[in-house]
Design a protein around this motif. Structure first.
Motif, mmCIF file in Angstrom:
data_model
loop_
_atom_site.group_PDB
_atom_site.id
_atom_site.type_symbol
_atom_site.label_atom_id
_atom_site.label_comp_id
_atom_site.label_asym_id
_atom_site.label_seq_id
_atom_site.Cartn_x
_atom_site.Cartn_y
_atom_site.Cartn_z
ATOM 1 N N GLY A 100 1.420 -1.086 0.314
ATOM 2 C CA GLY A 100 -0.252 0.246 -0.441
ATOM 3 C C GLY A 100 1.010 1.420 -0.244
ATOM 4 N N GLY A 101 2.322 1.388 0.442
ATOM 5 C CA GLY A 101 2.684 2.366 -0.031
ATOM 6 C C GLY A 101 3.753 2.161 -1.517
ATOM 7 N N ILE A 102 4.078 3.569 -1.263
ATOM 8 C CA ILE A 102 4.989 4.477 -2.526
ATOM 9 C C ILE A 102 6.155 3.520 -2.904
ATOM 10 C CG2 ILE A 102 5.927 5.857 -1.607
ATOM 11 C CD1 ILE A 102 5.934 6.889 -3.681
ATOM 12 N N VAL A 103 6.446 3.092 -4.042
ATOM 13 C CA VAL A 103 7.862 2.206 -4.008
ATOM 14 C C VAL A 103 9.083 3.286 -4.595
ATOM 15 C CG1 VAL A 103 9.026 0.211 -5.058
ATOM 16 C CG2 VAL A 103 6.278 -0.392 -4.373
ATOM 17 N N LEU A 104 9.864 3.545 -3.615
ATOM 18 C CA LEU A 104 10.293 5.033 -4.250
ATOM 19 C C LEU A 104 11.627 4.370 -5.575
ATOM 20 C CD1 LEU A 104 12.102 6.136 -1.039
ATOM 21 C CD2 LEU A 104 9.831 6.874 -2.228
ATOM 22 N N GLY A 105 12.106 2.476 -4.668
ATOM 23 C CA GLY A 105 12.911 2.315 -5.564
ATOM 24 C C GLY A 105 14.800 2.919 -5.706
ATOM 25 N N LEU A 106 15.240 3.276 -4.441
ATOM 26 C CA LEU A 106 16.223 3.695 -4.706
ATOM 27 C C LEU A 106 17.573 2.990 -4.307
ATOM 28 C CD1 LEU A 106 15.548 7.381 -3.054
ATOM 29 C CD2 LEU A 106 16.386 6.420 -5.570
ATOM 30 N N ALA B 136 25.864 -5.163 12.160
ATOM 31 C CA ALA B 136 24.727 -5.406 10.808
ATOM 32 C C ALA B 136 25.921 -5.676 9.494
ATOM 33 C CB ALA B 136 24.650 -4.378 10.339
ATOM 34 N N VAL B 137 27.382 -5.071 9.538
ATOM 35 C CA VAL B 137 27.889 -5.566 8.769
ATOM 36 C C VAL B 137 29.333 -6.922 8.000
ATOM 37 C CG1 VAL B 137 30.473 -4.103 7.799
ATOM 38 C CG2 VAL B 137 29.074 -2.929 8.576
ATOM 39 N N GLY B 138 29.252 -7.088 10.121
ATOM 40 C CA GLY B 138 29.325 -8.295 10.071
ATOM 41 C C GLY B 138 28.045 -9.673 9.840
ATOM 42 N N ALA B 139 26.896 -9.482 10.446
ATOM 43 C CA ALA B 139 26.116 -10.158 10.064
ATOM 44 C C ALA B 139 26.008 -10.385 8.661
ATOM 45 C CB ALA B 139 24.765 -9.294 10.570
ATOM 46 N N ALA B 140 25.956 -9.365 7.845
ATOM 47 C CA ALA B 140 26.056 -9.115 5.855
ATOM 48 C C ALA B 140 26.645 -9.741 5.266
ATOM 49 C CB ALA B 140 25.220 -8.066 5.445
ATOM 50 N N GLY B 141 27.964 -10.288 6.002
ATOM 51 C CA GLY B 141 29.215 -9.907 5.325
ATOM 52 C C GLY B 141 29.909 -8.621 5.023
ATOM 53 N N GLY B 142 29.388 -7.871 5.398
ATOM 54 C CA GLY B 142 30.547 -7.053 4.283
ATOM 55 C C GLY B 142 29.887 -5.817 4.330
ATOM 56 N N ILE B 143 30.506 -4.614 4.240
ATOM 57 C CA ILE B 143 29.538 -3.158 3.854
ATOM 58 C C ILE B 143 29.243 -3.543 2.596
ATOM 59 C CG2 ILE B 143 32.093 -2.783 2.954
ATOM 60 C CD1 ILE B 143 28.623 -0.716 4.563
ATOM 61 N N GLY B 144 30.475 -4.364 0.895
ATOM 62 C CA GLY B 144 29.862 -5.061 -0.063
ATOM 63 C C GLY B 144 28.489 -5.079 -0.304
ATOM 64 N N SER B 145 28.349 -6.581 0.626
ATOM 65 C CA SER B 145 26.804 -6.598 0.476
ATOM 66 C C SER B 145 25.828 -6.467 0.648
ATOM 67 C CB SER B 145 26.824 -7.932 1.457
ATOM 68 O OG SER B 145 28.217 -8.652 0.756
ATOM 69 N N ILE B 146 26.066 -5.405 1.322
ATOM 70 C CA ILE B 146 24.863 -3.758 1.606
ATOM 71 C C ILE B 146 24.815 -2.990 0.959
ATOM 72 C CG2 ILE B 146 24.467 -2.170 3.551
ATOM 73 C CD1 ILE B 146 26.129 -3.878 6.081
ATOM 74 N N LEU B 147 26.073 -2.597 0.238
ATOM 75 C CA LEU B 147 25.801 -1.577 -0.160
ATOM 76 C C LEU B 147 25.143 -1.643 -1.679
ATOM 77 C CD1 LEU B 147 28.931 0.533 0.122
ATOM 78 C CD2 LEU B 147 26.360 1.119 1.151
ATOM 79 N N SER B 148 25.801 -3.010 -1.862
ATOM 80 C CA SER B 148 25.117 -3.947 -3.295
ATOM 81 C C SER B 148 23.029 -4.673 -3.039
ATOM 82 C CB SER B 148 26.357 -4.457 -4.029
ATOM 83 O OG SER B 148 26.350 -5.553 -3.568
ATOM 84 N N TYR B 149 23.481 -3.941 -2.477
ATOM 85 C CA TYR B 149 22.093 -4.710 -2.341
ATOM 86 C C TYR B 149 20.454 -4.593 -2.842
ATOM 87 C CZ TYR B 149 17.048 -6.816 0.641
ATOM 88 O OH TYR B 149 16.556 -7.267 0.749
ATOM 89 N N GLN B 150 19.922 -5.629 -3.808
ATOM 90 C CA GLN B 150 19.243 -4.897 -4.917
ATOM 91 C C GLN B 150 17.494 -4.723 -4.274
ATOM 92 O OE1 GLN B 150 20.283 -4.495 -8.371
ATOM 93 N NE2 GLN B 150 18.031 -3.838 -8.262
ATOM 94 N N VAL B 151 17.545 -3.756 -4.421
ATOM 95 C CA VAL B 151 16.548 -3.326 -3.893
ATOM 96 C C VAL B 151 14.705 -3.245 -5.036
ATOM 97 C CG1 VAL B 151 14.501 -1.393 -2.759
ATOM 98 C CG2 VAL B 151 17.521 -1.509 -2.484
ATOM 99 N N ALA B 152 13.895 -4.115 -4.820
ATOM 100 C CA ALA B 152 13.426 -3.772 -5.934
ATOM 101 C C ALA B 152 12.824 -2.829 -6.161
ATOM 102 C CB ALA B 152 11.851 -4.675 -5.149
ATOM 103 N N SER B 153 12.511 -2.566 -7.579
ATOM 104 C CA SER B 153 12.272 -1.053 -8.326
ATOM 105 C C SER B 153 11.277 -1.642 -9.223
ATOM 106 C CB SER B 153 13.580 -0.749 -8.770
ATOM 107 O OG SER B 153 14.274 -1.976 -9.883
ATOM 108 N N GLU B 154 10.290 -2.027 -9.034
ATOM 109 C CA GLU B 154 9.122 -2.838 -10.529
ATOM 110 C C GLU B 154 7.939 -1.432 -9.465
ATOM 111 O OE1 GLU B 154 6.184 -5.774 -11.888
ATOM 112 O OE2 GLU B 154 7.223 -6.685 -10.368
#
Length: 490
Positions: free
Chosen positions: A66-72, A217-235
């Motif tokens: 029901g919310g707006i999808v920013l896709g950022l 969070a950086v350790g839990a995600a496997g590194g900062i690269g995994s976080i910055l490259s996380y694919q946010v749904a943009s449809e």
């Protein structure tokens, strides 16, 4: 930017006494102002690093039903939040100049725009309805976190009077609510002095918490690269530029109430320069840290769990370390108290004092507002759409702030006459420019409010509802100046 302060002496204040105003409404004497750069640096920390703000970041990152999808991307969300913080800083500093220059509280600042009678309605909506309502709601939400801490430490706490409800809340829930309510009220009674000490303690604790959570969070995600490259749904995502403005408007909406009434705090500033430097440093640093850490924590925790975390308390609750959970919950409880003090209970007390200056002072205002917050039974109101109602009231404050700033900077040219502002009710005030109801301000506010709410009722204009603060603030400011020019010609 160079600021010049108005020297408010004891003699000037004494000349205004006897007109029915109590000490809490009279301008603050220059020699009695105690808030410096450090105080303003820590003042708003709880209002940045609190549970609703962290949960809002999840709304920017993940496509909510029901919310707006920013896709950022995560990096773009960080940048958008940091830029929004810079806009908030300008808003808070500039709207606080009237308070630091003349020592006046929000109620009198409002009077300079809407007139002595006209200021009562927007003042009541901000200082009583919105402030007391949000104080009650946030106290209840905070008490739920306190309940979790108590159950974690003392499991038997949850078994007190099983099956017994008092006015719709369990006995353990009521105990947690009243305990947390008492802590909030105590800070309110202490006023600015206690709040300064409280925020000075809170600030380092908050930074320890968010930096620690970021490292986790950086350790839990496997590194900062995994976080910055996380694919946010943009449809179905909106235009990126518009998405940035959605973030700006969402962040500014949080500051609509404290930003409008910031004079309640800047009136105690040692100088305008000190409040400007302190708020700038505090808000810019706070929002840069928040922008980076909130995104890393939200995305990193979601990568770790495999599902998006929409509530920061749920993320914390999933930790296996009880001491870590208790420390984190305690920090967010303290930030809720800080937010309640700066944004709700203190403004409510000042506004009640302004509405009834000869009968209610600041301490009586605190008492009335705090009792009212219990009487309205916030645990029941949460199921009745109270949040939507309070958000609508909050929407009014964008246009109100727009009129206030347009009046102070563009119409009054930063010049206010305290002798006329603090008018004698017994005198003939027919020629007083602050007397009665300022029709131009009311007209601008009403038209701007209609414009910023149009998106809720006209599907073709639904985009407006996502940037309503900008629409309300700027349309009110422009209309107020135009209406004032028409009045001047007449």
């Amino acid at each position: 930017m160079k600021f010049e302060d108005q020297i408010i002496t004891a003699a000037k204040v004494q000349r205004l006494e006897g007109r029915g105003y109590n000490d809490d409404i009279l301008p603050e004497e220059t020699d009695r102002r105690s808030m410096g750069v450090r105080n303003f640096f820590t003042l708003w920390m709880g209002s940045i690093h609190n549970v609703p703000n962290y949960n809002a970041v999840a709304g920017f990152l993940f496509p909510l039903a029901g919310g707006i999808v920013l896709g950022l991307s995560p990096l773009n969300v960080m940048l958008a939040i940091a830029l929004a913080g810079a806009i908030v800083t300008a808003f808070m500093v500039l709207n606080g100049v009237a308070g630091s220059k003349y020592g006046i509280p929000f109620a009198i600042h409002l009077r300079s725009t809407y007139g002595n009678l006209g200021a009562k309605l927007p003042g009541f909506l901000r200082g009583c309805v919105a402030a007391i309502g949000w104080f009650a709601v946030q106290t209840y939400l905070g008490s739920k976190a306190l309940y979790i801490i108590l159950v974690k430490l003392f499991p038997a706490f949850a078994e007190i009077a099983p099956g017994v409800d008092i006015l719709g809340i369990s006995v353990p829930g009521l105990i947690a609510f009243m305990a947390f309510w008492a802590a909030n009220v105590a800070i309110g009674f202490g006023g600015g002095g206690v709040l300064n000490k409280f925020t000075a303690i809170l600030s380092p604790l908050i930074y320890v918490l968010v930096i620690g959570m970021t490292i986790w969070a950086v350790g839990a995600a496997g590194g900062i690269g995994s976080i910055l490259s996380y694919q946010v749904a943009s449809e179905g995502a909106v235009n990126p530029v518009f998405a940035y403005f959605v973030v700006f408007s969402s962040v500014l909406a949080v500051w609509a109430a404290p930003g409008a009434s910031v004079s309640d705090f800047t009136r105690a500033a040692k100088s305008t320069g000190e409040q400007a430097k302190g708020q700038t440093l505090g808000l810019v640093v706070g929002y840069v840290v928040f922008a980076i850490c909130s995104v890393i924590i939200t995305v990193g925790g979601s990568i770790h769990s495999g599902v998006p975390y929409l509530d920061i308390l749920e993320l914390i609750g999933d930790w296996t370390s009880t001491p870590a959970v208790v420390f984190a919950m305690l920090c967010f409880l303290l930030s809720t108290i800080s937010t309640n003090a700066t944004g709700n209970i203190i403004p409510a007390a000042y506004q009640l004092s302004a509405l009834f200056p000869s009968k209610i002072d600041y301490r009586k205002g605190i008492l009335i507002a705090s009792i009212a917050s219990v009487v309205i039974l916030p645990w029941k109101l949460m199921d009745g759409g109270i949040a939507s109602f309070l958000n609508t009231i909050g929407a009014v404050l964008g246009p109100v702030a727009g009129c206030m700033m347009a009046n102070f900077y563009l119409v009054r040219k930063q010049k206010l006459d305290l002798n006329l502002l603090y008018m004698d009710p017994a005198a003939d005030n027919a020629g007083n420019p602050y007397f009665g109801v300022k029709k131009s301000a009311y007209a601008a506010t009403i038209v701007a409010l209609v414009l910023c709410l149009l998106g809720n009722f006209v599907p073709a204009l639904s985009a407006i509802s996502n940037i309503s603060w900008f629409v309300g603030f700027f349309s009110a400011a422009i209309l107020y100046v135009l209406f004032q020019r028409v009045d001047d010609k007449d």
